[in-house]
Design a protein around this motif. Structure first.
Motif, mmCIF file in Angstrom:
data_model
loop_
_atom_site.group_PDB
_atom_site.id
_atom_site.type_symbol
_atom_site.label_atom_id
_atom_site.label_comp_id
_atom_site.label_asym_id
_atom_site.label_seq_id
_atom_site.Cartn_x
_atom_site.Cartn_y
_atom_site.Cartn_z
ATOM 1 N N VAL A 32 0.894 -1.251 -0.147
ATOM 2 C CA VAL A 32 0.057 0.058 0.183
ATOM 3 C C VAL A 32 0.984 1.302 0.071
ATOM 4 C CG1 VAL A 32 -1.758 1.468 1.554
ATOM 5 C CG2 VAL A 32 -2.049 -1.119 1.164
ATOM 6 N N VAL A 33 2.011 1.216 0.884
ATOM 7 C CA VAL A 33 2.887 2.561 0.781
ATOM 8 C C VAL A 33 3.604 2.650 -0.280
ATOM 9 C CG1 VAL A 33 5.017 3.218 1.895
ATOM 10 C CG2 VAL A 33 3.128 2.265 3.575
ATOM 11 N N LEU A 34 4.140 1.557 -1.053
ATOM 12 C CA LEU A 34 4.550 1.728 -2.332
ATOM 13 C C LEU A 34 3.534 2.097 -3.279
ATOM 14 C CD1 LEU A 34 6.815 -1.538 -2.691
ATOM 15 C CD2 LEU A 34 7.432 0.967 -2.708
ATOM 16 N N ALA A 35 2.222 1.889 -3.327
ATOM 17 C CA ALA A 35 1.372 2.362 -4.345
ATOM 18 C C ALA A 35 1.012 3.722 -3.926
ATOM 19 C CB ALA A 35 0.123 1.457 -4.077
ATOM 20 N N LEU A 36 1.005 4.234 -2.807
ATOM 21 C CA LEU A 36 0.617 5.567 -2.480
ATOM 22 C C LEU A 36 1.983 6.552 -3.137
ATOM 23 C CD1 LEU A 36 -0.872 5.361 0.931
ATOM 24 C CD2 LEU A 36 -1.699 6.179 -1.136
ATOM 25 N N ALA A 37 3.167 5.835 -2.803
ATOM 26 C CA ALA A 37 4.212 6.625 -3.403
ATOM 27 C C ALA A 37 4.500 6.604 -5.120
ATOM 28 C CB ALA A 37 5.608 5.901 -2.863
ATOM 29 N N VAL A 38 4.193 5.664 -5.660
ATOM 30 C CA VAL A 38 4.020 5.416 -7.061
ATOM 31 C C VAL A 38 2.787 6.379 -8.132
ATOM 32 C CG1 VAL A 38 4.404 3.894 -9.148
ATOM 33 C CG2 VAL A 38 5.714 3.413 -7.156
ATOM 34 N N ALA A 39 1.759 6.061 -7.234
ATOM 35 C CA ALA A 39 0.634 6.526 -8.036
ATOM 36 C C ALA A 39 0.596 7.917 -8.458
ATOM 37 C CB ALA A 39 -0.785 6.454 -6.910
ATOM 38 N N PRO A 40 1.151 8.941 -7.712
ATOM 39 C CA PRO A 40 1.318 10.515 -8.438
ATOM 40 C C PRO A 40 2.017 10.435 -9.482
ATOM 41 C CG PRO A 40 1.617 10.277 -5.915
ATOM 42 C CD PRO A 40 1.529 9.091 -6.295
ATOM 43 N N LEU A 41 3.136 9.524 -9.605
ATOM 44 C CA LEU A 41 4.077 9.592 -10.614
ATOM 45 C C LEU A 41 3.399 9.051 -12.007
ATOM 46 C CD1 LEU A 41 7.227 8.484 -8.741
ATOM 47 C CD2 LEU A 41 6.385 10.921 -9.621
ATOM 48 N N ALA A 45 0.598 13.394 -12.103
ATOM 49 C CA ALA A 45 0.734 14.727 -11.296
ATOM 50 C C ALA A 45 1.777 15.547 -11.333
ATOM 51 C CB ALA A 45 0.442 14.127 -9.782
ATOM 52 N N GLY A 46 1.608 16.749 -11.464
ATOM 53 C CA GLY A 46 2.547 17.604 -11.703
ATOM 54 C C GLY A 46 3.182 18.141 -13.071
ATOM 55 N N ASP A 47 2.294 17.369 -14.038
ATOM 56 C CA ASP A 47 2.743 17.639 -15.429
ATOM 57 C C ASP A 47 2.500 19.057 -15.966
ATOM 58 O OD1 ASP A 47 3.824 15.030 -15.660
ATOM 59 O OD2 ASP A 47 2.000 14.269 -16.732
ATOM 60 N N GLY A 48 3.527 19.486 -16.700
ATOM 61 C CA GLY A 48 3.047 20.749 -17.061
ATOM 62 C C GLY A 48 3.770 21.862 -16.336
ATOM 63 N N LYS A 49 4.112 21.548 -15.056
ATOM 64 C CA LYS A 49 4.614 22.618 -14.027
ATOM 65 C C LYS A 49 6.187 22.596 -14.052
ATOM 66 C CE LYS A 49 0.947 21.971 -10.677
ATOM 67 N NZ LYS A 49 0.541 21.906 -9.326
#
Length: 124
Positions: A32-41, A45-49
Protein backbone atom coordinates in the motif's frame (compact mmCIF):
# COMPACT_ATOMS: atom_id res chain seq x y z
CA UNK A 1 2.60 -23.12 30.07
CA UNK A 2 0.43 -23.62 27.00
CA UNK A 3 2.14 -24.91 23.87
CA UNK A 4 -0.46 -23.69 21.35
CA UNK A 5 2.02 -21.32 19.74
CA UNK A 6 4.84 -23.79 19.44
CA UNK A 7 6.96 -23.40 16.30
CA UNK A 8 6.14 -26.93 15.11
CA UNK A 9 2.37 -26.26 15.15
CA UNK A 10 1.21 -24.20 12.19
CA UNK A 11 -2.21 -22.81 11.45
CA UNK A 12 -4.02 -23.87 8.31
CA UNK A 13 -3.35 -20.43 6.76
CA UNK A 14 0.38 -20.77 7.44
CA UNK A 15 0.37 -24.20 5.80
CA UNK A 16 -1.48 -22.88 2.72
CA UNK A 17 0.49 -19.67 2.18
CA UNK A 18 3.79 -20.54 3.80
CA UNK A 19 3.81 -17.30 5.82
CA UNK A 20 2.60 -16.14 9.20
CA UNK A 21 -0.28 -13.69 9.52
CA UNK A 22 1.98 -10.86 10.76
CA UNK A 23 4.24 -11.26 7.75
CA UNK A 24 1.26 -11.10 5.42
CA UNK A 25 -0.02 -7.93 7.12
CA UNK A 26 3.41 -6.29 6.92
CA UNK A 27 3.71 -7.21 3.26
CA UNK A 28 0.26 -5.75 2.58
CA UNK A 29 1.16 -2.49 4.33
CA UNK A 30 4.39 -2.28 2.33
CA UNK A 31 2.49 -2.75 -0.94
CA UNK A 32 0.00 0.00 0.00
CA UNK A 33 2.83 2.42 0.86
CA UNK A 34 4.57 1.66 -2.45
CA UNK A 35 1.31 2.19 -4.34
CA UNK A 36 0.81 5.57 -2.62
CA UNK A 37 4.35 6.62 -3.54
CA UNK A 38 4.13 5.51 -7.17
CA UNK A 39 0.52 6.58 -7.91
CA UNK A 40 1.22 10.34 -8.30
CA UNK A 41 4.05 9.61 -10.71
CA UNK A 42 2.00 7.12 -12.71
CA UNK A 43 -1.00 9.47 -12.94
CA UNK A 44 1.20 12.31 -14.20
CA UNK A 45 0.62 14.58 -11.23
CA UNK A 46 2.54 17.79 -11.70
CA UNK A 47 2.87 17.52 -15.47
CA UNK A 48 3.26 20.91 -17.09
CA UNK A 49 4.60 22.59 -13.96
CA UNK A 50 8.10 24.04 -13.72
CA UNK A 51 8.69 22.32 -10.37
CA UNK A 52 6.07 19.57 -10.14
CA UNK A 53 6.57 18.42 -6.56
CA UNK A 54 7.33 21.60 -4.62
CA UNK A 55 6.37 21.89 -1.01
CA UNK A 56 3.41 23.77 0.42
CA UNK A 57 5.63 26.70 1.45
CA UNK A 58 6.80 27.31 -2.11
CA UNK A 59 3.26 26.98 -3.47
CA UNK A 60 1.96 29.46 -0.88
CA UNK A 61 4.73 31.92 -1.73
CA UNK A 62 3.85 31.67 -5.43
CA UNK A 63 0.14 32.25 -4.71
CA UNK A 64 0.91 35.30 -2.52
CA UNK A 65 3.15 36.85 -5.17
CA UNK A 66 0.47 36.30 -7.84
CA UNK A 67 -2.30 37.83 -5.69
CA UNK A 68 -0.31 40.73 -4.19
CA UNK A 69 2.93 41.52 -6.06
CA UNK A 70 3.87 44.29 -3.60
CA UNK A 71 3.67 42.07 -0.52
CA UNK A 72 6.61 42.40 1.87
CA UNK A 73 7.17 39.52 4.31
CA UNK A 74 7.24 40.66 7.92
CA UNK A 75 9.55 37.84 9.04
CA UNK A 76 12.87 36.58 7.70
CA UNK A 77 14.13 33.02 8.20
CA UNK A 78 16.74 32.50 10.91
CA UNK A 79 18.90 30.49 8.50
CA UNK A 80 18.77 30.56 4.71
CA UNK A 81 20.52 27.51 3.16
CA UNK A 82 22.96 28.43 0.38
CA UNK A 83 21.25 26.13 -2.16
CA UNK A 84 18.26 23.89 -2.70
CA UNK A 85 20.47 20.82 -2.33
CA UNK A 86 21.57 21.88 1.16
CA UNK A 87 17.96 22.59 2.09
CA UNK A 88 16.92 19.12 0.85
CA UNK A 89 19.80 17.51 2.75
CA UNK A 90 18.80 19.26 5.99
CA UNK A 91 15.20 18.18 5.50
CA UNK A 92 16.31 14.57 4.88
CA UNK A 93 18.50 14.70 7.99
CA UNK A 94 15.55 15.98 10.03
CA UNK A 95 13.34 13.19 8.67
CA UNK A 96 16.00 10.55 9.39
CA UNK A 97 16.46 11.76 12.96
CA UNK A 98 12.70 11.73 13.52
CA UNK A 99 12.40 8.23 12.08
CA UNK A 100 15.27 7.09 14.28
CA UNK A 101 13.62 8.46 17.41
CA UNK A 102 10.29 6.84 16.51
CA UNK A 103 11.97 3.53 15.66
CA UNK A 104 13.87 3.56 18.95
CA UNK A 105 10.67 4.32 20.89
CA UNK A 106 8.70 1.52 19.24
CA UNK A 107 11.61 -0.88 19.74
CA UNK A 108 11.77 -0.06 23.45
CA UNK A 109 8.02 -0.50 23.86
CA UNK A 110 8.06 -3.83 22.00
CA UNK A 111 11.00 -5.13 24.02
CA UNK A 112 9.34 -4.11 27.29
CA UNK A 113 6.16 -5.94 26.31
CA UNK A 114 8.09 -9.07 25.35
CA UNK A 115 10.03 -9.01 28.61
CA UNK A 116 6.85 -8.43 30.61
CA UNK A 117 5.13 -11.33 28.85
CA UNK A 118 8.12 -13.59 29.48
CA UNK A 119 8.36 -12.61 33.15
CA UNK A 120 4.60 -12.91 33.80
CA UNK A 121 3.55 -16.01 35.72
CA UNK A 122 1.59 -18.64 33.84
CA UNK A 123 -2.17 -18.78 34.32
CA UNK A 124 -2.32 -22.60 34.28
Amino acid sequence: MSETNAPSERTSQERRTGMKRGTAVNLGILLVVLALAVAPLAMGAGDGKEEPFTGADAQAETAIIENDPGYEPWFNPLYEPPSGEVESALFALQAALGAGVLGYYFGVVRTRRKLAATAAPDDD
